[in-house]
Design a protein around this motif. Structure first.
Motif, mmCIF file in Angstrom:
data_model
loop_
_atom_site.group_PDB
_atom_site.id
_atom_site.type_symbol
_atom_site.label_atom_id
_atom_site.label_comp_id
_atom_site.label_asym_id
_atom_site.label_seq_id
_atom_site.Cartn_x
_atom_site.Cartn_y
_atom_site.Cartn_z
ATOM 1 N N LEU A 1 0.808 -1.219 0.000
ATOM 2 C CA LEU A 1 0.000 0.000 0.000
ATOM 3 C C LEU A 1 0.843 1.271 0.000
ATOM 4 O O LEU A 1 0.304 2.367 0.112
ATOM 5 C CB LEU A 1 -0.922 0.029 1.229
ATOM 6 C CG LEU A 1 -1.923 -1.117 1.368
ATOM 7 C CD1 LEU A 1 -2.769 -0.918 2.628
ATOM 8 C CD2 LEU A 1 -2.818 -1.207 0.138
ATOM 9 N N VAL A 2 2.154 1.120 -0.138
ATOM 10 C CA VAL A 2 3.052 2.265 0.010
ATOM 11 C C VAL A 2 3.282 2.970 -1.326
ATOM 12 O O VAL A 2 3.523 2.332 -2.352
ATOM 13 C CB VAL A 2 4.396 1.837 0.614
ATOM 14 C CG1 VAL A 2 5.378 3.016 0.635
ATOM 15 C CG2 VAL A 2 4.197 1.301 2.028
ATOM 16 N N ILE A 3 3.195 4.302 -1.281
ATOM 17 C CA ILE A 3 3.593 5.152 -2.408
ATOM 18 C C ILE A 3 4.874 5.866 -1.994
ATOM 19 O O ILE A 3 4.881 6.633 -1.033
ATOM 20 C CB ILE A 3 2.507 6.183 -2.747
ATOM 21 C CG1 ILE A 3 1.235 5.482 -3.229
ATOM 22 C CG2 ILE A 3 2.999 7.163 -3.797
ATOM 23 C CD1 ILE A 3 0.047 6.414 -3.377
ATOM 24 N N TYR A 4 5.955 5.606 -2.690
ATOM 25 C CA TYR A 4 7.225 6.285 -2.425
ATOM 26 C C TYR A 4 7.283 7.537 -3.297
ATOM 27 O O TYR A 4 7.304 7.436 -4.529
ATOM 28 C CB TYR A 4 8.406 5.367 -2.744
ATOM 29 C CG TYR A 4 8.431 4.095 -1.924
ATOM 30 C CD1 TYR A 4 8.933 4.103 -0.629
ATOM 31 C CD2 TYR A 4 7.948 2.892 -2.447
ATOM 32 C CE1 TYR A 4 8.952 2.930 0.131
ATOM 33 C CE2 TYR A 4 7.979 1.721 -1.699
ATOM 34 C CZ TYR A 4 8.481 1.747 -0.410
ATOM 35 O OH TYR A 4 8.500 0.594 0.328
ATOM 36 N N GLN A 5 7.284 8.674 -2.654
ATOM 37 C CA GLN A 5 7.219 9.915 -3.420
ATOM 38 C C GLN A 5 8.556 10.656 -3.343
ATOM 39 O O GLN A 5 8.893 11.257 -2.324
ATOM 40 C CB GLN A 5 6.085 10.799 -2.910
ATOM 41 C CG GLN A 5 5.627 11.813 -3.939
ATOM 42 C CD GLN A 5 4.217 12.312 -3.644
ATOM 43 O OE1 GLN A 5 3.880 12.610 -2.512
ATOM 44 N NE2 GLN A 5 3.391 12.408 -4.666
ATOM 45 N N TYR A 6 9.293 10.580 -4.430
ATOM 46 C CA TYR A 6 10.576 11.275 -4.512
ATOM 47 C C TYR A 6 10.343 12.754 -4.792
ATOM 48 O O TYR A 6 9.422 13.130 -5.521
ATOM 49 C CB TYR A 6 11.431 10.655 -5.604
ATOM 50 C CG TYR A 6 11.902 9.258 -5.290
ATOM 51 C CD1 TYR A 6 13.113 9.047 -4.647
ATOM 52 C CD2 TYR A 6 11.125 8.150 -5.617
ATOM 53 C CE1 TYR A 6 13.552 7.758 -4.346
ATOM 54 C CE2 TYR A 6 11.553 6.862 -5.313
ATOM 55 C CZ TYR A 6 12.770 6.678 -4.680
ATOM 56 O OH TYR A 6 13.183 5.412 -4.379
ATOM 57 N N ARG A 7 11.215 13.603 -4.246
ATOM 58 C CA ARG A 7 11.043 15.052 -4.392
ATOM 59 C C ARG A 7 12.282 15.746 -4.932
ATOM 60 O O ARG A 7 12.311 16.960 -5.008
ATOM 61 C CB ARG A 7 10.715 15.665 -3.021
ATOM 62 C CG ARG A 7 9.402 15.215 -2.418
ATOM 63 C CD ARG A 7 8.217 15.705 -3.207
ATOM 64 N NE ARG A 7 7.001 15.705 -2.391
ATOM 65 C CZ ARG A 7 5.812 16.076 -2.841
ATOM 66 N NH1 ARG A 7 5.691 16.478 -4.091
ATOM 67 N NH2 ARG A 7 4.757 16.047 -2.062
#
Length: 314
Positions: A215-221
């Motif tokens: 369920l994880v969304i890894y959001q790079y910035r």
């Protein structure tokens, strides 16, 4: 899991635009972008003083009068709005009329999302459509779980999620992910400190959560683009600050540089007249933005505005 269900920043294809057939028809046939998603900041008050907060320098005494919030919602629905995210600024659940605002939105068929730090979930009596609780590596899992269990029980119809800021380590992230998994949350978003994005922490989270991160969304910035001079997303999902000022997006605080004051910069104000902005299609000039996470939205909206020849030959 389709990532685009739960986030709009930094995605490859803004699929929600394409699924909104009325929106696409309006753009292609009438060259008109209606308002769809209003981001509303009701108060600048907050119980926390997070070092990474992009709104840390705001005037914490500013709060939107209830009559102004209700007026803004009625105006928004007349302009095509279908969803409102109640966010900060400050902590929305400290706003004394938060439940009245949610009721007002739902009464005019606007779906409601709520972004909160979770410390005042006991103030929430009216269920939003979704609620995302922000957390970070310094806060303790036990307190979060206790409050969330009660809130989920009171509001079972809401979609629940967690947004975790990976700041100076990962803290009790693994416990939080397991809690979200066992309580049927829609997703867990893991983001870096927006002002000092660190991909290494996101990659460390991936290693830590291997096997339990469905369920994880890894959001790079760390790889934003430069802003677009035709910031068309400023028409489709603008942000209204607690003082009523309109900004092109919820990232206005850091768009022109991380060394600026941590507040919505008035140099990026679009005024306070939402109706005129949308009806006259007065989109924001984003060429001044050094950091943008909505470039793919602007590309797609721009392509739709331009039209295409030989459309039969797909």
């Amino acid at each position: 899991m389709n990532k685009s269900n739960y986030t709009s920043a930094d995605i490859d294809l803004p699929i929600k635009v394409l699924h909104d057939t009325e929106l696409v028809t309006s753009i292609v046939k009438d060259n008109y972008i209606p308002l769809r998603h209003l981001q509303l900041c009701l108060t600048n008050r907050c119980q926390l003083n997070c070092r990474y907060c992009s709104c840390r320098d705001r005037d914490k005494g500013v709060e939107m009068p209830l009559i102004d919030a209700a007026t803004k919602l009625r105006e928004a629905v007349d302009l095509g709005c279908r969803g409102v995210t109640i966010t900060g600024g400050g902590e929305p659940l400290l706003y004394p009329h938060i439940n009245e605002v949610i009721r007002a939105a739902e009464s005019i068929k606007i779906k409601v999302g709520l972004a909160t730090n979770g410390l005042a979930l006991g103030n929430l009596y009216v269920s939003p459509d979704w609620c995302r609780v922000s957390f970070d590596s310094r806060r303790k899992y036990k307190a979060l779980a206790y409050e969330l269990r009660k809130a989920v029980k009171r509001h079972p119809i809401a979609d629940w999620a967690v947004s975790f800021v990976a700041y100076e380590g990962l803290g009790e992230l693994k416990k939080i992910v397991k809690f979200a998994n066992s309580n049927k949350f829609t997703h867990i978003r893991i983001v870096a400190d927006i002002l000092n994005p660190d991909d290494a922490l996101i990659n460390e989270a991936k290693r830590l959560l291997k096997g339990i991160d469905q369920l994880v969304i890894y959001q790079y910035r760390s790889n934003p683009t430069h802003g677009n001079d035709k910031c068309l997303i400023s028409l489709i999902k603008p942000t209204v600050a607690a003082d009523g000022t309109i900004f092109p997006c919820c990232g206005a605080q850091y768009a022109i540089g991380t060394d600026a004051d941590r507040d919505f910069p008035m140099s990026m104000s679009m005024g306070k007249d939402l109706k005129t902005l949308i009806q006259r299609q007065q989109y924001f000039d984003g060429s001044r933005c050094g950091r943008c996470y909505y470039e793919n939205y602007n590309k797609l909206l721009g392509y739709l505005m331009q039209g295409v020849e030989h459309k039969e030959f797909i």
